[in-house]
Design a protein around this motif. Sequence first.
Motif, PDB file in Angstrom:
ATOM      1  N   HIS A  20      -8.161   6.676   0.802  1.00 36.12           N
ATOM      2  CA  HIS A  20      -8.323   5.217   0.733  1.00 36.12           C
ATOM      3  C   HIS A  20      -8.124   4.725  -0.699  1.00 36.12           C
ATOM      4  O   HIS A  20      -7.422   3.728  -0.933  1.00 36.12           O
ATOM      5  CB  HIS A  20      -9.713   4.812   1.228  1.00 36.12           C
ATOM      6  CG  HIS A  20      -9.864   4.848   2.712  1.00 36.12           C
ATOM      7  ND1 HIS A  20      -9.319   3.885   3.539  1.00 36.12           N
ATOM      8  CD2 HIS A  20     -10.497   5.722   3.529  1.00 36.12           C
ATOM      9  CE1 HIS A  20      -9.612   4.166   4.801  1.00 36.12           C
ATOM     10  NE2 HIS A  20     -10.328   5.283   4.824  1.00 36.12           N
ATOM     11  N   TYR A  21      -8.748   5.417  -1.643  1.00 34.27           N
ATOM     12  CA  TYR A  21      -8.640   5.028  -3.049  1.00 34.27           C
ATOM     13  C   TYR A  21      -7.189   5.103  -3.519  1.00 34.27           C
ATOM     14  O   TYR A  21      -6.671   4.177  -4.170  1.00 34.27           O
ATOM     15  CB  TYR A  21      -9.515   5.937  -3.916  1.00 34.27           C
ATOM     16  CG  TYR A  21      -9.197   5.847  -5.397  1.00 34.27           C
ATOM     17  CD1 TYR A  21      -9.760   4.854  -6.190  1.00 34.27           C
ATOM     18  CD2 TYR A  21      -8.297   6.744  -5.982  1.00 34.27           C
ATOM     19  CE1 TYR A  21      -9.429   4.750  -7.542  1.00 34.27           C
ATOM     20  CE2 TYR A  21      -7.969   6.645  -7.330  1.00 34.27           C
ATOM     21  CZ  TYR A  21      -8.538   5.654  -8.104  1.00 34.27           C
ATOM     22  OH  TYR A  21      -8.207   5.554  -9.431  1.00 34.27           O
ATOM     23  N   TRP A  22      -6.508   6.223  -3.214  1.00 35.81           N
ATOM     24  CA  TRP A  22      -5.160   6.426  -3.738  1.00 35.81           C
ATOM     25  C   TRP A  22      -4.185   5.393  -3.162  1.00 35.81           C
ATOM     26  O   TRP A  22      -3.351   4.834  -3.894  1.00 35.81           O
ATOM     27  CB  TRP A  22      -4.672   7.836  -3.435  1.00 35.81           C
ATOM     28  CG  TRP A  22      -3.469   8.194  -4.260  1.00 35.81           C
ATOM     29  CD1 TRP A  22      -2.153   7.920  -3.973  1.00 35.81           C
ATOM     30  CD2 TRP A  22      -3.471   8.862  -5.534  1.00 35.81           C
ATOM     31  NE1 TRP A  22      -1.339   8.376  -4.976  1.00 35.81           N
ATOM     32  CE2 TRP A  22      -2.120   8.963  -5.955  1.00 35.81           C
ATOM     33  CE3 TRP A  22      -4.478   9.400  -6.343  1.00 35.81           C
ATOM     34  CZ2 TRP A  22      -1.758   9.570  -7.155  1.00 35.81           C
ATOM     35  CZ3 TRP A  22      -4.114  10.005  -7.542  1.00 35.81           C
ATOM     36  CH2 TRP A  22      -2.769  10.079  -7.932  1.00 35.81           C
ATOM     37  N   MET A  23      -4.292   5.125  -1.876  1.00 35.78           N
ATOM     38  CA  MET A  23      -3.360   4.188  -1.250  1.00 35.78           C
ATOM     39  C   MET A  23      -3.604   2.756  -1.720  1.00 35.78           C
ATOM     40  O   MET A  23      -2.673   1.946  -1.778  1.00 35.78           O
ATOM     41  CB  MET A  23      -3.441   4.310   0.268  1.00 35.78           C
ATOM     42  CG  MET A  23      -2.946   5.657   0.782  1.00 35.78           C
ATOM     43  SD  MET A  23      -2.750   5.718   2.566  1.00 35.78           S
ATOM     44  CE  MET A  23      -1.362   4.608   2.804  1.00 35.78           C
ATOM     45  N   LYS A  24      -4.834   2.455  -2.065  1.00 34.21           N
ATOM     46  CA  LYS A  24      -5.157   1.133  -2.626  1.00 34.21           C
ATOM     47  C   LYS A  24      -4.649   1.030  -4.060  1.00 34.21           C
ATOM     48  O   LYS A  24      -4.137  -0.019  -4.473  1.00 34.21           O
ATOM     49  CB  LYS A  24      -6.674   0.922  -2.585  1.00 34.21           C
ATOM     50  CG  LYS A  24      -7.155  -0.385  -3.176  1.00 34.21           C
ATOM     51  CD  LYS A  24      -8.663  -0.526  -3.001  1.00 34.21           C
ATOM     52  CE  LYS A  24      -9.415   0.551  -3.775  1.00 34.21           C
ATOM     53  NZ  LYS A  24     -10.889   0.399  -3.670  1.00 34.21           N
ATOM     54  N   THR A  25      -4.772   2.114  -4.819  1.00 36.37           N
ATOM     55  CA  THR A  25      -4.406   2.104  -6.239  1.00 36.37           C
ATOM     56  C   THR A  25      -2.914   2.300  -6.455  1.00 36.37           C
ATOM     57  O   THR A  25      -2.333   1.718  -7.383  1.00 36.37           O
ATOM     58  CB  THR A  25      -5.185   3.213  -6.975  1.00 36.37           C
ATOM     59  OG1 THR A  25      -6.579   3.084  -6.694  1.00 36.37           O
ATOM     60  CG2 THR A  25      -4.972   3.129  -8.476  1.00 36.37           C
ATOM     61  N   PRO A  27       0.007   1.894  -4.030  1.00 38.42           N
ATOM     62  CA  PRO A  27       0.583   1.576  -2.710  1.00 38.42           C
ATOM     63  C   PRO A  27       2.029   2.022  -2.549  1.00 38.42           C
ATOM     64  O   PRO A  27       2.526   2.128  -1.418  1.00 38.42           O
ATOM     65  CB  PRO A  27       0.474   0.043  -2.642  1.00 38.42           C
ATOM     66  CG  PRO A  27       0.341  -0.411  -4.060  1.00 38.42           C
ATOM     67  CD  PRO A  27      -0.378   0.682  -4.779  1.00 38.42           C
ATOM     68  N   GLN A  28       2.715   2.311  -3.667  1.00 36.62           N
ATOM     69  CA  GLN A  28       4.108   2.756  -3.586  1.00 36.62           C
ATOM     70  C   GLN A  28       4.218   4.240  -3.253  1.00 36.62           C
ATOM     71  O   GLN A  28       5.287   4.716  -2.866  1.00 36.62           O
ATOM     72  CB  GLN A  28       4.822   2.478  -4.914  1.00 36.62           C
ATOM     73  CG  GLN A  28       4.426   3.400  -6.065  1.00 36.62           C
ATOM     74  CD  GLN A  28       3.117   3.021  -6.746  1.00 36.62           C
ATOM     75  OE1 GLN A  28       2.401   2.120  -6.300  1.00 36.62           O
ATOM     76  NE2 GLN A  28       2.795   3.713  -7.836  1.00 36.62           N
ATOM     77  N   ASP A  29       3.139   5.004  -3.406  1.00 39.92           N
ATOM     78  CA  ASP A  29       3.162   6.437  -3.123  1.00 39.92           C
ATOM     79  C   ASP A  29       3.017   6.699  -1.629  1.00 39.92           C
ATOM     80  O   ASP A  29       2.467   5.881  -0.884  1.00 39.92           O
ATOM     81  CB  ASP A  29       2.030   7.153  -3.868  1.00 39.92           C
ATOM     82  CG  ASP A  29       2.274   7.222  -5.370  1.00 39.92           C
ATOM     83  OD1 ASP A  29       3.369   6.825  -5.819  1.00 39.92           O
ATOM     84  OD2 ASP A  29       1.365   7.677  -6.088  1.00 39.92           O
ATOM     85  N   LYS A  30       3.482   7.870  -1.208  1.00 40.18           N
ATOM     86  CA  LYS A  30       3.316   8.281   0.186  1.00 40.18           C
ATOM     87  C   LYS A  30       2.243   9.362   0.262  1.00 40.18           C
ATOM     88  O   LYS A  30       2.184  10.246  -0.598  1.00 40.18           O
ATOM     89  CB  LYS A  30       4.630   8.803   0.759  1.00 40.18           C
ATOM     90  CG  LYS A  30       4.551   9.074   2.261  1.00 40.18           C
ATOM     91  CD  LYS A  30       5.915   9.202   2.896  1.00 40.18           C
ATOM     92  CE  LYS A  30       5.780   9.336   4.423  1.00 40.18           C
ATOM     93  NZ  LYS A  30       7.087   9.454   5.093  1.00 40.18           N
TER      94      LYS A  30
END
Length: 362
Positions: A20-25, A27-30
Amino acid sequence: MNKTLLVTGGAGFIGANFVHYWMKTYPQDKVIVIDALTYAGNRENLELIEDSSQFEFVHGDICNTSLVEKLIDKHKIDTIVHFAAESHVDRSITGPDAFIETNILGTYSLLKAAKLKWLDEPKAKGIEAAVHRFHHVSTDEVYGTLGPNDPAFKEDTAYAPNSPYSASKAASDHLVRAYHHTYGLEVTTSNCSNNYGPYHFPEKLIPLVITNILNNKPLPIYGDGQQIRDWLYVEDHARGIDLVINKGQVGENYNIGGHNEWANIDIVKTICNLMNDAFESNPALAEKYPNAIAVASGKAESLITYVEDRAGHDRRYAIDATKTNNELGYKPAESFETGIEKTIWWYLDNNSWWEKLIGEKK
């Protein structure tokens, strides 16, 4: 540069919060999650991001090396963040086999796949090794136990694990180190103190206390309750891992902690007091939780029950995160007071999530 992450154990407590943290921080990463969905893995932990085009879930076992190899190829994975682990000390005492298989053999399986895809195959083709990072998430328990006046664990503290769980994590740490020093795999390891926050499986201390209060069940305290732990809000752990991946030196270990030591009994009493306050200021809670008799009358602490201490119970853990603070600029955003307040209200507002787990546990 955009990253493509393979997050192992990403449906578990810390793994899901990290996703959750990574996708919020970023958003361009998969983000690809692989999880075997054992008792502590829960697809519902990832519901809020299931529809994202940047996310994919794979129901699989990290011990399946060929599956991991296929995922690295298919998604062009450049970063593995390895959370997947059996982690409950009590379970490791009664059934250590699963801990050996997942924590040691599972880590070995991931390392083999990463070495093959990131180092061996490029070398065989005469090209440079792929840009990569293998980040291994470990625990402060590998360092053993501390006396009341001992200095906190540092990255160079000798390993002295005391339970099958911590011994299996120590072994996995050593394998990760060996794959860097022997083969040149680009790795980092983080050793973290006790986490708490949303999606924490209800058998662990803090969620157990919260959910038992709401069901008017005893709050079991091992021994005298004076075992001391260093506590960190789970999103602060995710923030620390982010810094290690993006700024940490390859081959290094980093301690992530909150400099926040509490005795177990004081944690329990604090939760009792905060729950009493919540019910007093929000009368609707008594209607929502009709079984919460003691807390509804301001007496949650009356549920505290002392039980026999568990075998090999470490007395004190404490993390010295000076290296991570100084080299990476790490600092927790939450104090224990703010973090525990958020955690309690998350459980009060998300009873549909934890009630299912308690039902399955029975």
